[in-house]
Design a protein around this motif. Structure first.
Motif, PDB file in Angstrom:
ATOM      1  N   UNK A  94      20.898   0.357  57.104  1.00 38.74           N
ATOM      2  CA  UNK A  94      19.518   0.839  57.111  1.00 38.74           C
ATOM      3  C   UNK A  94      18.498  -0.279  57.371  1.00 38.74           C
ATOM      4  N   UNK A  95      18.662  -1.399  56.725  1.00 38.39           N
ATOM      5  CA  UNK A  95      17.675  -2.471  56.870  1.00 38.39           C
ATOM      6  C   UNK A  95      17.627  -3.051  58.282  1.00 38.39           C
ATOM      7  N   UNK A  96      18.679  -2.870  59.045  1.00 38.67           N
ATOM      8  CA  UNK A  96      18.696  -3.365  60.425  1.00 38.67           C
ATOM      9  C   UNK A  96      17.811  -2.522  61.337  1.00 38.67           C
ATOM     10  N   UNK A  97      17.649  -1.250  61.009  1.00 37.25           N
ATOM     11  CA  UNK A  97      16.874  -0.361  61.875  1.00 37.25           C
ATOM     12  C   UNK A  97      15.573   0.113  61.219  1.00 37.25           C
ATOM     13  N   UNK A  98      15.318  -0.295  60.009  1.00 41.43           N
ATOM     14  CA  UNK A  98      14.146   0.156  59.254  1.00 41.43           C
ATOM     15  C   UNK A  98      12.855  -0.333  59.901  1.00 41.43           C
ATOM     16  N   UNK A  99      11.891   0.571  60.000  1.00 39.88           N
ATOM     17  CA  UNK A  99      10.581   0.229  60.537  1.00 39.88           C
ATOM     18  C   UNK A  99       9.732  -0.468  59.483  1.00 39.88           C
ATOM     19  N   UNK A 100       8.767  -1.229  59.958  1.00 39.15           N
ATOM     20  CA  UNK A 100       7.829  -1.916  59.076  1.00 39.15           C
ATOM     21  C   UNK A 100       7.027  -0.892  58.282  1.00 39.15           C
ATOM     22  N   UNK A 101       6.866  -1.104  56.988  1.00 41.84           N
ATOM     23  CA  UNK A 101       6.139  -0.224  56.072  1.00 41.84           C
ATOM     24  C   UNK A 101       6.694   1.194  56.089  1.00 41.84           C
ATOM     25  N   UNK A 102       7.975   1.313  56.206  1.00 47.31           N
ATOM     26  CA  UNK A 102       8.655   2.616  56.250  1.00 47.31           C
ATOM     27  C   UNK A 102       8.373   3.438  54.980  1.00 47.31           C
ATOM     28  N   UNK A 103       8.145   2.772  53.871  1.00 39.95           N
ATOM     29  CA  UNK A 103       7.891   3.461  52.612  1.00 39.95           C
ATOM     30  C   UNK A 103       6.685   4.401  52.685  1.00 39.95           C
ATOM     31  N   UNK A 104       5.761   4.157  53.617  1.00 41.57           N
ATOM     32  CA  UNK A 104       4.584   5.017  53.753  1.00 41.57           C
ATOM     33  C   UNK A 104       4.951   6.453  54.101  1.00 41.57           C
ATOM     34  N   UNK A 105       6.086   6.635  54.717  1.00 44.14           N
ATOM     35  CA  UNK A 105       6.548   7.988  55.074  1.00 44.14           C
ATOM     36  C   UNK A 105       6.959   8.792  53.835  1.00 44.14           C
ATOM     37  N   UNK A 106       7.081   8.122  52.696  1.00 41.84           N
ATOM     38  CA  UNK A 106       7.574   8.773  51.491  1.00 41.84           C
ATOM     39  C   UNK A 106       6.453   9.087  50.490  1.00 41.84           C
ATOM     40  N   UNK A 107       5.197   8.846  50.870  1.00 39.39           N
ATOM     41  CA  UNK A 107       4.082   9.174  49.983  1.00 39.39           C
ATOM     42  C   UNK A 107       3.889  10.654  49.882  1.00 39.39           C
TER      43      UNK A 107
END
Length: 107
Positions: A94-107
């Motif tokens: 996952x960390x290899x393909x994770x986008x920057x600030x991906x956590x924002x999609x989970x708000x």
């Protein structure tokens, strides 16, 4: 760097990420790839937010979720940072393909 400390990891939890360390409650957890990946996701989140702001946002969101759900465990599990980590902890790439600030999609 992974460190073992049953005293630094809060009761009810097995791991804790505090950049640049991952604290685990028990030595045998070092081989739990899913747990380590979960904590590494948190380390990435901390880096993206320049570490200290991560903790402020984490705490503020936790308080908001606690008011919203009135349940400690439910509040914790619904923090955006935790939602991202739990959803993707089994994907060891996952960390290899994770986008920057991906956590924002989970708000």
């Amino acid at each position: 760097m992974i460190l073992i400390s049953k005293y630094l990891v809060p009761r009810g939890y097995t791991g804790l990420a505090v950049f640049p360390f991952v604290f685990l409650k028990y030595r045998e957890l070092k081989w739990d790839k899913v747990l380590i990946n979960h904590e590494k996701i948190h380390l990435r989140q901390q880096l993206e937010l320049f570490i200290f702001p991560f903790y402020i946002l984490y705490f503020v969101e936790f308080l908001f979720r606690l008011i919203q759900f009135r349940n400690w465990k439910l509040a914790y599990r619904n923090i955006s940072f935790e939602r991202e980590a739990y959803k993707n902890e089994k994907d060891l790439n996952y960390l290899k393909s994770r986008s920057f600030w991906e956590f924002l999609k989970y708000y």
